[in-house]
Design a protein around this motif. Sequence first.
Motif, PDB file in Angstrom:
ATOM      1  N   LEU A 555       0.850  -1.182   0.000  1.00 23.08           N
ATOM      2  CA  LEU A 555       0.000   0.000   0.000  1.00 23.08           C
ATOM      3  C   LEU A 555       0.891   1.238   0.000  1.00 23.08           C
ATOM      4  O   LEU A 555       1.819   1.340   0.807  1.00 23.08           O
ATOM      5  N   SER A 556       0.607   2.156  -0.899  1.00 27.50           N
ATOM      6  CA  SER A 556       1.292   3.443  -0.880  1.00 27.50           C
ATOM      7  C   SER A 556       0.362   4.471  -0.249  1.00 27.50           C
ATOM      8  O   SER A 556      -0.848   4.430  -0.429  1.00 27.50           O
ATOM      9  N   SER A 557       0.962   5.362   0.526  1.00 27.09           N
ATOM     10  CA  SER A 557       0.182   6.403   1.190  1.00 27.09           C
ATOM     11  C   SER A 557       0.925   7.717   1.042  1.00 27.09           C
ATOM     12  O   SER A 557       1.976   7.803   0.414  1.00 27.09           O
ATOM     13  N   ASP A 558       0.371   8.748   1.658  1.00 22.85           N
ATOM     14  CA  ASP A 558       1.016  10.053   1.580  1.00 22.85           C
ATOM     15  C   ASP A 558       2.241  10.141   2.473  1.00 22.85           C
ATOM     16  O   ASP A 558       2.976  11.132   2.416  1.00 22.85           O
ATOM     17  N   LYS A 559       2.487   9.111   3.323  1.00 20.69           N
ATOM     18  CA  LYS A 559       3.614   9.163   4.242  1.00 20.69           C
ATOM     19  C   LYS A 559       4.590   8.003   4.052  1.00 20.69           C
ATOM     20  O   LYS A 559       5.785   8.211   3.883  1.00 20.69           O
ATOM     21  N   HIS A 560       4.078   6.782   4.106  1.00 17.69           N
ATOM     22  CA  HIS A 560       4.950   5.618   4.080  1.00 17.69           C
ATOM     23  C   HIS A 560       4.330   4.540   3.198  1.00 17.69           C
ATOM     24  O   HIS A 560       3.215   4.675   2.680  1.00 17.69           O
ATOM     25  N   TYR A 561       5.090   3.439   3.113  1.00 15.62           N
ATOM     26  CA  TYR A 561       4.574   2.231   2.467  1.00 15.62           C
ATOM     27  C   TYR A 561       4.145   1.246   3.559  1.00 15.62           C
ATOM     28  O   TYR A 561       4.744   1.172   4.637  1.00 15.62           O
ATOM     29  N   TYR A 562       3.104   0.467   3.213  1.00 16.99           N
ATOM     30  CA  TYR A 562       2.583  -0.519   4.150  1.00 16.99           C
ATOM     31  C   TYR A 562       2.408  -1.846   3.422  1.00 16.99           C
ATOM     32  O   TYR A 562       2.143  -1.870   2.218  1.00 16.99           O
ATOM     33  N   ILE A 563       2.538  -2.912   4.182  1.00 13.48           N
ATOM     34  CA  ILE A 563       2.276  -4.248   3.644  1.00 13.48           C
ATOM     35  C   ILE A 563       0.940  -4.717   4.205  1.00 13.48           C
ATOM     36  O   ILE A 563       0.723  -4.710   5.414  1.00 13.48           O
ATOM     37  N   LEU A 564       0.060  -5.106   3.293  1.00  9.89           N
ATOM     38  CA  LEU A 564      -1.267  -5.570   3.684  1.00  9.89           C
ATOM     39  C   LEU A 564      -1.347  -7.074   3.470  1.00  9.89           C
ATOM     40  O   LEU A 564      -1.338  -7.547   2.326  1.00  9.89           O
ATOM     41  N   LEU A 575      -4.607  -5.397   9.338  1.00  6.01           N
ATOM     42  CA  LEU A 575      -3.786  -4.348   9.928  1.00  6.01           C
ATOM     43  C   LEU A 575      -2.553  -4.138   9.060  1.00  6.01           C
ATOM     44  O   LEU A 575      -1.623  -4.945   9.079  1.00  6.01           O
ATOM     45  N   PRO A 576      -2.541  -3.100   8.244  1.00  5.57           N
ATOM     46  CA  PRO A 576      -1.366  -2.831   7.422  1.00  5.57           C
ATOM     47  C   PRO A 576      -0.136  -2.592   8.296  1.00  5.57           C
ATOM     48  O   PRO A 576      -0.192  -1.885   9.304  1.00  5.57           O
ATOM     49  N   LYS A 577       0.969  -3.193   7.895  1.00  9.55           N
ATOM     50  CA  LYS A 577       2.212  -3.062   8.643  1.00  9.55           C
ATOM     51  C   LYS A 577       3.159  -2.145   7.891  1.00  9.55           C
ATOM     52  O   LYS A 577       3.426  -2.353   6.714  1.00  9.55           O
ATOM     53  N   PRO A 578       3.687  -1.119   8.548  1.00  7.71           N
ATOM     54  CA  PRO A 578       4.587  -0.200   7.849  1.00  7.71           C
ATOM     55  C   PRO A 578       5.845  -0.911   7.349  1.00  7.71           C
ATOM     56  O   PRO A 578       6.370  -1.810   8.011  1.00  7.71           O
ATOM     57  N   VAL A 579       6.297  -0.519   6.162  1.00 10.37           N
ATOM     58  CA  VAL A 579       7.571  -1.007   5.640  1.00 10.37           C
ATOM     59  C   VAL A 579       8.664  -0.120   6.234  1.00 10.37           C
ATOM     60  O   VAL A 579       8.730   1.076   5.941  1.00 10.37           O
ATOM     61  N   GLU A 580       9.496  -0.702   7.067  1.00  8.31           N
ATOM     62  CA  GLU A 580      10.519   0.077   7.764  1.00  8.31           C
ATOM     63  C   GLU A 580      11.868  -0.129   7.067  1.00  8.31           C
ATOM     64  O   GLU A 580      12.690  -0.949   7.463  1.00  8.31           O
ATOM     65  N   ASN A 581      12.013   0.642   6.020  1.00 12.79           N
ATOM     66  CA  ASN A 581      13.248   0.614   5.240  1.00 12.79           C
ATOM     67  C   ASN A 581      13.525   2.037   4.787  1.00 12.79           C
ATOM     68  O   ASN A 581      12.847   2.565   3.910  1.00 12.79           O
ATOM     69  N   PRO A 582      14.513   2.692   5.388  1.00 12.27           N
ATOM     70  CA  PRO A 582      14.733   4.115   5.081  1.00 12.27           C
ATOM     71  C   PRO A 582      15.305   4.359   3.694  1.00 12.27           C
ATOM     72  O   PRO A 582      15.374   5.515   3.265  1.00 12.27           O
ATOM     73  N   PHE A 583      15.709   3.306   2.981  1.00 19.88           N
ATOM     74  CA  PHE A 583      16.363   3.493   1.687  1.00 19.88           C
ATOM     75  C   PHE A 583      15.373   3.489   0.517  1.00 19.88           C
ATOM     76  O   PHE A 583      15.778   3.584  -0.631  1.00 19.88           O
TER      77      PHE A 583
END
Length: 976
Positions: A555-564, A575-583
């Motif tokens: 999922l793309s959003s206005d802030k981060h990416y999420y995995i659904l 519950l979408p989980k944020p993708v925690e990858n700063p690169f």
Amino acid sequence: MNSIKNNIVRIGCGLLFFMLSHLRALAGEYPMLHYTKDNGLPSNTIYTVYKDSRGFIWFATSKGVARYNGISFEIFNSGDGLPDNEIFSFQEDYRHRIWLATYSGTLCYYENGFFHNPENTLFLRVPLKLEHPLRINLEKDSTITICYRNLSYFINIQEDSCRIYQRGKAKGKETLLMNIDKISDSVYCVINRDETCQLNVYTDAIIYRIFHQKIFCSTFQNQKYFFDTGFIYNENYKKIYPIPASLQKSSVNIHRIYFDGKNYLIATDDGMYINNELMLLKGKRVTSATQDIAGNYWMSTIGDGVYNINKDFRKNGVIRNAYKGVVTYACDYNGKEYFATNDRQLYEAKNGTIKTILDFSKGAEKIRNQGNHIDCSINNNILYCLSSSGNIFTYDILKGRTQKFILPKEQREGIIRDRWKSIIATYVGLNIVSTWYSNFIPYTSFNNGPSVRQIFCTTFYSRIFAATSDNKSILHSQRNGIYASSGSDATLQPQYGKRLFVWLKYWNDKLIGCTSTNGLYVFSTEGKNTITDSFLSGKVLWNNAYPLSSDKLLLSSDKHYYILPLVNIHKNTILPKPVENPFLPTDAEYFLSDKNHCYFFKNGDITIVAKEDLLKDVPKPAIYFNKVVVGDSIFRLSDNDSTLILPDKYFAKARINFDVLAFNAVDVINEYCIAQDGNKPSDWELLTNKELNIVLPRYGTIKIYARVRTQGGTSSEAKQFIIVISKPWWARWWGIGLIVLASIVITGLLFYFFIQRALKRKEREHSAEIKVLNAEFKSLNAMMNPHFIFNTLNNIQGFINADNKLQANEYIRTFSDMIRQNMLNISKELVTLEEEMKIVESYLRLQCLRFSNISYDIDIDPAADLDEIMIPPLLIQPLVENSIKHGILPLNNKEGRISIKITGNNETARIEITDNGIGISKSRGRESSFALGALRKRIDALSITHHIDISFEIGDYTDASHANGTRVLLTISYRS
């Protein structure tokens, strides 16, 4: 034979082309982060990047020091205690003190949130003029050695003491100092550029000296290497790795060498070399490199800030300037990536090679009136493209062949006029979806020229907002719900509810959509039932969904990416989980994934990331208590400080500061809970910053638990800190004992005071009462004496009238004795029983003289000492008088007798008076004797005034001969 050779050559050339193209993609550039002054650094000139034992990343810059916790930079300068603002390097000792190499050479270290310098720490004051240090080394005995290139002395710091030593004979005349190592308390190894010697610092004697070729030294992150123009050596001067060939032939300076366990990172003035095969940041002056707790590399530069690159950067890559415009469509098919842009071009990418397969930006297909992009869809190896002119192009992926289909003019113009949104290929035909219409082109019509059939028409108030395909039909979203069509009229699908979806995506038998209110919905069909799950969020705006794997969407959003995750839909646990990858590039235009990689399209660049990097969890964050501020006192905490004991001085509030460490995290959430005096901890509460304010109790123990967790759910261990507020003296056992004792004493004194006060009041009342009783007693006596005298005189007169002179004389003599004895007794409060019995006996003799039928006897117990027994005066005589008057005289001259029996001792006396008169029961009908009534009052008064218990009993009496009479018993008890 020649054909075989030619095939081999072609195969070899193909492999070579593949390798070169692959290297171009994955070795040319890599995803990395770039931090400068604009991102929070104090300067772009970074001399050193350093990781401490906690995991914080430190930056030594030309304008102070920065510390990075994975989320934000914290800046320190001379206002925070630095001796000067130009810092060159760091070194942490075993006490976790971080020593700083300053430009002025002033000794300085950081510990527990505080910078120690000569102004606030006495042992850092040295009587020497210093310069910026060459090296700060952590020795094997945990001491710190600081050496200076141009000075003849060096410093060794052990605990909180500083010792200065001279290099003396170990200082070469024309050679440069490289390093100084401590061997023992007295011996140091001095390493110059072309010689090494051991020096006894106490005697200034050279133990040995050896000469060698010119070498350089790198000491960094507790790693020590020597190097020359050809090789890298360990601290025992053994070759461990060759210098890259390009460096051997150049005059480029090497600043530091860092080994990560697998690779040697060589920081030079011309970039960062990794082993002997790869070079990063070419042309930049790289000064150092280290790794954070996530394993990612940090590289400092002179003039260009800091770079951060993924530890698995070889798996990733960036293709710069791969396309023009904005990507509007992308797909993966048969190992190739295809994507279209709003610049009206269709591209094919494979192994890093990008080529244009359709270009509508030129020629006849160039847009003339509206629309500025092409739209695509793929089905059965055929990629369908709708150009801005309204014509359809197909690209056969297997054959690499392009074909153009021209729609009838009226239909073509209608499609352009209706502002088509997208084309969607199903297994039966091609669907062109516009704002108000859905048009269907069967595949069969392409053989004879495509024919468009309008299958769905909306009203002005119910336009099409989004569309997708479930491989069987086209799903359209309108205001009143979702409609489905498959080459025929559309029908409303009530299972999806009356919701307005702004985008729809169908993947793996599940329909995913986002409503106009930013609600995320997932629909799954199980048999004839449709299971709905939803997730509402007011913090992010969902832009789109892209397939990531068979059971996951990105999922793309206005802030981060999420995995659904698309599993367990029926459990309502979406519950979408944020993708925690700063690169990852933020807000990418489009996303695409294949079996092993993910592709992010943005601003003409394609960022290639290994899929596993999107799915892995970030390193566990950490939290550290930093300081506690209570009143005007600041308590700085180390890692070993878990308890703070405060005095019993009352403090209303405490402010607790802590540091957070979280690398690779998108953002973190700080939480805390509190347990007081052994109670169960409270629920976890959110903390908006890195400071916790609590209200302290008067005394007791407070346990504070803090933790930090990432948005992806990775949580740190709960860190505990205990504040013990000492009990004041009054809350300790001995204080409580003193308070109880004092309370008892005070209560006793108060009780005694009030008792004494009450007693005095009672005594005053009692004294007044006694005075009244004594007055009444004297009044009774005054009343009894005239009464008795009057009777006696009457009797004497009777004897005289009867001319009985002998009895008259005897009566007068007995009466006078009685009067004399009574006068003596009446003035006393107590008289002896002997004295009282004289009066009684005189009275009985007088009565016997008066009445001839009366007789008496007195029986005194020999054990009773009448002189020792004290009784009130006139206690017995009235009773005897009452027996005669009311008991015997009514017998009408019958023989009457009175008996008195006395027994007792010094404590109790018993006086028993009996008569054989008519009895008390018969005499009660007569008027009671005045003396008997007065006697009862006297007995009550005497019991109070003389502290004597007198009991008075009177009743009928029957003797052995059954004669009736009255018996009176007086019992006198003496109080102690």
